[in-house]
Design a protein around this motif. Structure first.
Motif, PDB file in Angstrom:
ATOM      1  N   ARG A 138      41.687  41.470  56.272  1.00  0.00           N
ATOM      2  CA  ARG A 138      42.118  40.605  55.159  1.00  0.00           C
ATOM      3  C   ARG A 138      42.210  41.394  53.868  1.00  0.00           C
ATOM      4  O   ARG A 138      43.112  41.177  53.058  1.00  0.00           O
ATOM      5  N   ASN A 139      41.295  42.317  53.667  1.00  0.00           N
ATOM      6  CA  ASN A 139      41.271  43.082  52.424  1.00  0.00           C
ATOM      7  C   ASN A 139      42.454  44.034  52.317  1.00  0.00           C
ATOM      8  O   ASN A 139      42.969  44.273  51.219  1.00  0.00           O
ATOM      9  N   ARG A 140      42.915  44.547  53.440  1.00  0.00           N
ATOM     10  CA  ARG A 140      43.949  45.576  53.402  1.00  0.00           C
ATOM     11  C   ARG A 140      45.329  45.111  53.839  1.00  0.00           C
ATOM     12  O   ARG A 140      46.334  45.710  53.461  1.00  0.00           O
ATOM     13  N   LYS A 141      45.400  44.059  54.619  1.00  0.00           N
ATOM     14  CA  LYS A 141      46.690  43.617  55.158  1.00  0.00           C
ATOM     15  C   LYS A 141      47.247  42.383  54.460  1.00  0.00           C
ATOM     16  O   LYS A 141      48.461  42.136  54.501  1.00  0.00           O
ATOM     17  N   ILE A 142      46.359  41.580  53.860  1.00  0.00           N
ATOM     18  CA  ILE A 142      46.778  40.271  53.359  1.00  0.00           C
ATOM     19  C   ILE A 142      46.351  40.096  51.904  1.00  0.00           C
ATOM     20  O   ILE A 142      45.211  40.390  51.539  1.00  0.00           O
ATOM     21  N   GLY A 143      47.277  39.618  51.083  1.00  0.00           N
ATOM     22  CA  GLY A 143      46.955  39.233  49.715  1.00  0.00           C
ATOM     23  C   GLY A 143      47.029  37.720  49.602  1.00  0.00           C
ATOM     24  O   GLY A 143      47.946  37.094  50.146  1.00  0.00           O
ATOM     25  N   TYR A 144      46.069  37.126  48.923  1.00  0.00           N
ATOM     26  CA  TYR A 144      45.984  35.668  48.837  1.00  0.00           C
ATOM     27  C   TYR A 144      46.264  35.189  47.415  1.00  0.00           C
ATOM     28  O   TYR A 144      45.765  35.760  46.438  1.00  0.00           O
ATOM     29  N   ILE A 145      47.049  34.123  47.325  1.00  0.00           N
ATOM     30  CA  ILE A 145      47.298  33.451  46.048  1.00  0.00           C
ATOM     31  C   ILE A 145      46.995  31.967  46.263  1.00  0.00           C
ATOM     32  O   ILE A 145      47.559  31.346  47.179  1.00  0.00           O
ATOM     33  N   PHE A 146      46.124  31.413  45.410  1.00  0.00           N
ATOM     34  CA  PHE A 146      45.690  30.035  45.591  1.00  0.00           C
ATOM     35  C   PHE A 146      46.188  29.142  44.456  1.00  0.00           C
ATOM     36  O   PHE A 146      46.450  29.611  43.344  1.00  0.00           O
ATOM     37  N   GLN A 147      46.279  27.862  44.748  1.00  0.00           N
ATOM     38  CA  GLN A 147      46.729  26.882  43.757  1.00  0.00           C
ATOM     39  C   GLN A 147      45.843  26.903  42.515  1.00  0.00           C
ATOM     40  O   GLN A 147      46.321  26.759  41.388  1.00  0.00           O
ATOM     41  N   THR A 148      44.545  27.079  42.721  1.00  0.00           N
ATOM     42  CA  THR A 148      43.590  27.047  41.613  1.00  0.00           C
ATOM     43  C   THR A 148      43.304  28.446  41.061  1.00  0.00           C
ATOM     44  O   THR A 148      42.316  28.651  40.370  1.00  0.00           O
ATOM     45  N   PHE A 149      44.168  29.399  41.389  1.00  0.00           N
ATOM     46  CA  PHE A 149      44.139  30.777  40.887  1.00  0.00           C
ATOM     47  C   PHE A 149      42.985  31.597  41.473  1.00  0.00           C
ATOM     48  O   PHE A 149      43.174  32.728  41.890  1.00  0.00           O
ATOM     49  N   ASN A 150      41.753  31.026  41.428  1.00  0.00           N
ATOM     50  CA  ASN A 150      40.574  31.695  41.997  1.00  0.00           C
ATOM     51  C   ASN A 150      40.314  33.072  41.404  1.00  0.00           C
ATOM     52  O   ASN A 150      39.839  33.980  42.090  1.00  0.00           O
ATOM     53  N   ILE A 151      40.637  33.236  40.133  1.00  0.00           N
ATOM     54  CA  ILE A 151      40.245  34.478  39.469  1.00  0.00           C
ATOM     55  C   ILE A 151      38.899  34.253  38.787  1.00  0.00           C
ATOM     56  O   ILE A 151      38.532  33.130  38.460  1.00  0.00           O
ATOM     57  N   ILE A 152      38.176  35.321  38.580  1.00  0.00           N
ATOM     58  CA  ILE A 152      36.780  35.212  38.126  1.00  0.00           C
ATOM     59  C   ILE A 152      36.737  35.089  36.607  1.00  0.00           C
ATOM     60  O   ILE A 152      37.225  35.982  35.889  1.00  0.00           O
ATOM     61  N   PRO A 153      36.191  34.000  36.075  1.00  0.00           N
ATOM     62  CA  PRO A 153      36.297  33.704  34.642  1.00  0.00           C
ATOM     63  C   PRO A 153      35.594  34.691  33.720  1.00  0.00           C
ATOM     64  O   PRO A 153      35.995  34.849  32.566  1.00  0.00           O
ATOM     65  N   VAL A 154      34.551  35.360  34.194  1.00  0.00           N
ATOM     66  CA  VAL A 154      33.806  36.272  33.313  1.00  0.00           C
ATOM     67  C   VAL A 154      34.401  37.686  33.319  1.00  0.00           C
ATOM     68  O   VAL A 154      33.926  38.564  32.606  1.00  0.00           O
ATOM     69  N   MET A 155      35.445  37.888  34.113  1.00  0.00           N
ATOM     70  CA  MET A 155      36.070  39.212  34.206  1.00  0.00           C
ATOM     71  C   MET A 155      37.430  39.197  33.532  1.00  0.00           C
ATOM     72  O   MET A 155      38.107  38.172  33.489  1.00  0.00           O
ATOM     73  N   THR A 156      37.823  40.340  32.980  1.00  0.00           N
ATOM     74  CA  THR A 156      39.137  40.451  32.353  1.00  0.00           C
ATOM     75  C   THR A 156      40.224  40.432  33.432  1.00  0.00           C
ATOM     76  O   THR A 156      39.942  40.550  34.632  1.00  0.00           O
ATOM     77  N   ALA A 157      41.471  40.308  32.968  1.00  0.00           N
ATOM     78  CA  ALA A 157      42.600  40.352  33.902  1.00  0.00           C
ATOM     79  C   ALA A 157      42.572  41.641  34.719  1.00  0.00           C
ATOM     80  O   ALA A 157      42.742  41.630  35.941  1.00  0.00           O
ATOM     81  N   LEU A 158      42.337  42.752  34.038  1.00  0.00           N
ATOM     82  CA  LEU A 158      42.307  44.040  34.729  1.00  0.00           C
ATOM     83  C   LEU A 158      41.169  44.108  35.743  1.00  0.00           C
ATOM     84  O   LEU A 158      41.355  44.584  36.870  1.00  0.00           O
ATOM     85  N   GLU A 159      40.004  43.634  35.365  1.00  0.00           N
ATOM     86  CA  GLU A 159      38.859  43.660  36.278  1.00  0.00           C
ATOM     87  C   GLU A 159      39.112  42.789  37.509  1.00  0.00           C
ATOM     88  O   GLU A 159      38.721  43.145  38.628  1.00  0.00           O
ATOM     89  N   ASN A 160      39.767  41.646  37.308  1.00  0.00           N
ATOM     90  CA  ASN A 160      40.109  40.796  38.445  1.00  0.00           C
ATOM     91  C   ASN A 160      41.048  41.501  39.409  1.00  0.00           C
ATOM     92  O   ASN A 160      40.904  41.408  40.625  1.00  0.00           O
ATOM     93  N   VAL A 161      42.019  42.210  38.853  1.00  0.00           N
ATOM     94  CA  VAL A 161      43.015  42.883  39.691  1.00  0.00           C
ATOM     95  C   VAL A 161      42.412  44.068  40.433  1.00  0.00           C
ATOM     96  O   VAL A 161      42.755  44.331  41.593  1.00  0.00           O
ATOM     97  N   THR A 162      41.507  44.785  39.797  1.00  0.00           N
ATOM     98  CA  THR A 162      40.944  45.988  40.429  1.00  0.00           C
ATOM     99  C   THR A 162      39.815  45.679  41.412  1.00  0.00           C
ATOM    100  O   THR A 162      39.438  46.549  42.202  1.00  0.00           O
ATOM    101  N   LEU A 163      39.296  44.466  41.400  1.00  0.00           N
ATOM    102  CA  LEU A 163      38.163  44.130  42.266  1.00  0.00           C
ATOM    103  C   LEU A 163      38.451  44.399  43.751  1.00  0.00           C
ATOM    104  O   LEU A 163      37.618  45.027  44.432  1.00  0.00           O
ATOM    105  N   PRO A 164      39.597  43.953  44.301  1.00  0.00           N
ATOM    106  CA  PRO A 164      39.854  44.249  45.720  1.00  0.00           C
ATOM    107  C   PRO A 164      39.955  45.750  46.000  1.00  0.00           C
ATOM    108  O   PRO A 164      39.605  46.207  47.093  1.00  0.00           O
ATOM    109  N   MET A 165      40.424  46.523  45.017  1.00  0.00           N
ATOM    110  CA  MET A 165      40.511  47.975  45.204  1.00  0.00           C
ATOM    111  C   MET A 165      39.109  48.576  45.287  1.00  0.00           C
ATOM    112  O   MET A 165      38.856  49.494  46.092  1.00  0.00           O
ATOM    113  N   THR A 166      38.205  48.055  44.482  1.00  0.00           N
ATOM    114  CA  THR A 166      36.821  48.520  44.520  1.00  0.00           C
ATOM    115  C   THR A 166      36.200  48.240  45.883  1.00  0.00           C
ATOM    116  O   THR A 166      35.528  49.098  46.470  1.00  0.00           O
ATOM    117  N   PHE A 167      36.447  47.021  46.401  1.00  0.00           N
ATOM    118  CA  PHE A 167      35.933  46.679  47.728  1.00  0.00           C
ATOM    119  C   PHE A 167      36.507  47.598  48.800  1.00  0.00           C
ATOM    120  O   PHE A 167      35.857  47.883  49.804  1.00  0.00           O
TER     121      PHE A 167
END
Length: 261
Positions: free
Chosen positions: A87-116
Motif C-alpha cells: 500500500r505504501n509503495r504501489k497505491i496512493g489514497y485520496i479521501f473525501q475528508t482529506f485525512n491530512i494531519i492538522p498539526v503538520m504543514t502541507a510539506l510535512e504531510n506530503v513527505t510523511l509517506p516518503m519517510t515511512f
C-alpha cells in the motif's frame, strides 16, 4: 483507450458483513479488470457495494471469497507487513475528508509517506516541494491544514498520494466536500496527472462530473457490477466540465422525473 497491461484484477469477490444476527452480503461475486493508466469511476447508489469494492481494491479490507490481484500479486494472501509495504509503495489514497494531519504543514504531510518508505529527509523535502508545485501549492508549503481552503487541502492530499510514485491512485469521493468549481479543478487535476504520469486512477464517486474524464465507468448495483461503459458509450448527457448552463440550472425538474439533457 486501448487495453494495456492489467494492473488490478478482481475475481469472484464476495464480501459478507455480520450485523447482529444477520449476514449482509455487500458484494455478490464481482469480476473486474482495470488496465494500467486508466481513469476508472466506480458509481452506484448508497448501499450498492461501491465503497466495499473500493476497499477491496485498496487492500483496506479482505474479501470473504474471491481474490484481488495488484500487478498479479494476490493481496489477500499477504500478511500485515507485506500489505502495508504494498500500500505504501504501489497505491496512493485520496479521501473525501482529506485525512491530512492538522498539526503538520502541507510539506510535512506530503513527505510523511516518503519517510515511512525510508527516504532521507533532504530528498523527501525536495520531492515534497516538487509535488506541491505540481498541484499549485508551492507557495503554501509551510501552511497547516486550517490555514488552507478545502480545495487546497485536497490538493495536499493529492500530492501526498503521489509521494512514493504509486502505480494506482484510489480516490474515495474526492470532490464530496468541495464546491462545484473546486471539485471540477480537482477532477481535472487527477485526469492531468493520470495522463502525464501514466497513473491508474480509480475513483468511487457519486459525482457525475467524473464521467467526463473517465475512460470507463463501472456501475455497481446490489453488490454486483451492473454494467461497464466506455466514455463514448455513456447514455447520460451532463455537459462538458466547466461549462456554465444557467438556463438549465434555473429550469424546474423535468415533469417526467428524468434528468434534463
Amino acid at each position: 483507450m486501448e487495453h494495456g497491461r492489467t494492473i488490478v484484477r478482481v475475481v469472484g469477490v464476495r464480501k459478507t458483513f455480520r450485523m447482529g444476527k444477520i449476514d449482509v452480503e455487500a458484494l455478490k461475486g464481482v469480476d473486474l479488470e482495470v488496465y494500467a493508466g486508466e481513469y476508472i469511476s466506480i458509481m452506484g447508489p448508497s448501499g450498492s457495494g461501491k465503497s466495499t469494492l473500493f476497499n477491496m481494491i485498496g487492500g483496506l479490507d479482505k474479501p470473504t471469497e474471491g481474490k484481488v490481484f495488484i500487478d498479479e500479486v494476490d493481496i489477500s494472501q499477504l500478511d500485515a507487513y507485506e500489505l502495508a509495504w504494498l500500500r505504501n509503495r504501489k497505491i496512493g489514497y485520496i479521501f473525501q475528508t482529506f485525512n491530512i494531519i492538522p498539526v503538520m504543514t502541507a510539506l510535512e504531510n506530503v513527505t510523511l509517506p516518503m519517510t515511512f518508505a525510508g527516504m532521507n529527509s533532504e530528498d523527501a523535502t525536495q520531492k515534497g516541494l516538487e509535488l506541491l508545485k505540481l498541484v499549485g501549492l508551492e507557495k503554501r508549503h509551510q501552511h497547516k491544514p486550517l490555514e488552507l481552503s478545502g480545495g487546497q487541502q485536497q490538493r495536499v492530499a493529492i500530492a501526498r498520494a503521489l509521494a512514493n510514485d504509486p502505480a494506482i491512485i484510489l480516490a474515495d469521493e474526492p470532490t464530496g466536500n468541495l464546491d462545484l468549481s473546486t471539485g471540477e479543478e480537482v477532477i481535472y487535476l487527477l485526469k492531468q496527472l493520470s495522463k502525464q504520469r501514466g497513473v491508474t486512477v480509480i475513483s468511487a464517486t457519486h459525482d457525475y462530473k467524473m464521467l467526463n474524464v473517465s475512460d470507463r465507468v463501472v456501475w455497481v448495483q446490489d453488490g454486483r457490477v451492473d454494467r461497464i461503459e466506455h466514455r463514448d458509450e455513456l447514455n447520460i448527457s451532463i455537459g462538458a466540465i466547466g461549462e456554465k448552463e444557467p438556463e438549465q440550472e434555473q429550469q424546474p425538474p423535468d415533469s417526467t422525473g428524468g434528468t434534463p439533457s
